[in-house]
Design a protein around this motif. Structure first.
Motif, mmCIF file in Angstrom:
data_model
loop_
_atom_site.group_PDB
_atom_site.id
_atom_site.type_symbol
_atom_site.label_atom_id
_atom_site.label_comp_id
_atom_site.label_asym_id
_atom_site.label_seq_id
_atom_site.Cartn_x
_atom_site.Cartn_y
_atom_site.Cartn_z
ATOM 1 N N GLY A 163 0.778 -1.224 0.000
ATOM 2 C CA GLY A 163 0.000 0.000 0.000
ATOM 3 C C GLY A 163 0.811 1.276 0.000
ATOM 4 N N SER A 164 2.132 1.160 -0.085
ATOM 5 C CA SER A 164 2.959 2.368 -0.022
ATOM 6 C C SER A 164 2.956 3.141 -1.342
ATOM 7 N N GLY A 165 2.685 2.440 -2.446
ATOM 8 C CA GLY A 165 2.663 3.114 -3.736
ATOM 9 C C GLY A 165 3.666 2.572 -4.734
ATOM 10 N N LYS A 166 4.189 1.361 -4.488
ATOM 11 C CA LYS A 166 5.162 0.782 -5.424
ATOM 12 C C LYS A 166 4.556 0.599 -6.816
ATOM 13 N N THR A 167 3.386 -0.050 -6.862
ATOM 14 C CA THR A 167 2.745 -0.297 -8.156
ATOM 15 C C THR A 167 2.299 1.002 -8.799
ATOM 16 N N THR A 168 1.752 1.917 -7.999
ATOM 17 C CA THR A 168 1.323 3.207 -8.537
ATOM 18 C C THR A 168 2.480 3.934 -9.203
ATOM 19 N N THR A 169 3.625 3.993 -8.521
ATOM 20 C CA THR A 169 4.786 4.690 -9.074
ATOM 21 C C THR A 169 5.252 4.034 -10.368
#
Length: 367
Positions: A163-169
């Protein structure tokens, strides 16, 4: 009967999957071909083999063999597995609820099942485990990170917990022209020029809300509604959501988000993303997502740590029933040191795709 074969190779390590059913070997190309090199092949077949067939009679034989002798039990791929070892490192195993059975001896793993789809899934899972064992023995480690590369192979690794944003980034950068190397974990190994990075081939889990925010939802919905299938590990509620044009995130009773599961080739064929097969670590990002904010660097002094690596103690995806992995997996101190000396930033991202993309592009373009 005709035997079909697919050879899967990465970083000079390989496994060959053989089957009397071409659906099985075609599945290997579909699953591995976009990130690792998976190609049809012919005899001879050097190195380790995975033989995978639909054969109900052999399932019964293997299952009886393991059940009627002293054996152990474990949970493997979320289902109960019985397994027993004999002399010569031979392992016989069975998953009765899946109607799957296995026989493993050094260099050869035989999988049989009642139906083709479970055999395909088991063969892909264990072919990857065979190569995983080779890579770990050769000094590679598994880093919990997403990764994208530029045309020269320079790789941005994005680290953080769930949920930290790895995939989003990674997807923001992939939409902006970078090549996607991985969305959740990668292999890394130091060499004389820094750190090589390889993809971890798997189904890519991307949330409904994120797909919608990135304008990637519609191609997935349209293809699904036309009858094309995503990875079969996808929860039925996600399939139903795509069929009815639901775009909001879905959660199970334990609070885990249920996400579409895309084959690697669907990332390129459905979403138009370019995929990479290797890179070299050049930059680290540690994101945090705060919806109502302006994307920016933060004062957080986060740096890579031992917790960012998977080891035998922290990786519990599959028990090593078939003794495919090295007995000891240590935190790679040299890799950790080299990663720590790369340019790295802690960042905050918002829910605004345009602002996030502009910020990341400017950040990574800076000298």
């Amino acid at each position: 009967m005709t035997q079909h074969a697919t050879r899967i190779t990465t970083a000079h390590h390989a496994v060959t999957v053989l089957s009397q059913t071409n659906t099985v070997t075609d599945w290997m190309i579909r699953y591995f071909g976009q990130w690792w090199n998976a190609q049809p092949t012919t005899a001879p077949f050097p190195g380790p083999l995975v033989t995978a067939d639909v054969d109900a009679t052999t399932v019964t034989t293997y299952t009886q063999n393991v059940s009627n002798r002293p054996h152990q039990e474990t949970t493997y791929a979320n289902t109960r597995m019985l397994y027993g070892r004999t002399s010569g490192h031979v392992v016989t195993a069975a998953q009765p609820s899946e109607h799957l059975a296995y026989r493993s001896e050094p260099g050869h793993l035989h999988i049989v099942g009642h139906e083709t789809l479970p055999v395909c899934l088991a063969a892909a899972r264990l072919a990857r485990e065979v190569v995983l064992g080779q890579l770990l023995a050769d000094g590679w480690s598994i880093l919990h990170a997403s990764a994208v590369t530029d045309p020269d192979g320079q790789t941005v690794l994005t680290l953080g917990g769930k949920g930290s944003g790895k995939t989003t980034t990674a997807l923001l950068l992939a939409r902006a022209g970078w090549r996607l190397l991985a969305n959740d974990r990668v292999f890394v190994r130091p060499d004389s020029d820094g750190i090589r990075v390889l993809p971890w081939p798997s189904a890519a889990a991307i949330g409904l809300g994120l797909l919608d925010a990135l304008d990637l939802y519609d191609p997935v919905r349209e293809r699904t509604q036309r009858g094309e299938r995503l990875h079969p590990t996808q929860h039925q509620r996600v399939t139903d959501a795509l069929a009815t044009d639901r775009r909001k995130p879905l959660w199970n009773e334990n609070g885990k988000e249920l996400k579409p599961q895309l084959f690697p080739h669907q990332l390129s064929e459905w979403l138009g993303l370019s995929l990479a097969t290797e890179g070299r670590a050049a930059h680290l990002l540690f994101p945090h997502i705060t919806p109502a904010t302006t994307p920016a660097k933060t004062d957080d002094s986060r740096a890579p740590s031992a917790e960012d690596f998977f080891t035998a103690a922290t990786e519990d995806r599959y028990a090593d029933v078939f003794e495919l992995l090295p007995s000891e997996q240590l935190i790679p101190k040299r890799a950790l040191d080299l990663l720590s000396h790369l340019p790295h930033h802690s960042i905050t991202l918002s829910h605004d795709v345009k602002d996030n993309t502009a910020f990341l592009t400017e950040l990574l373009a800076a000298p």
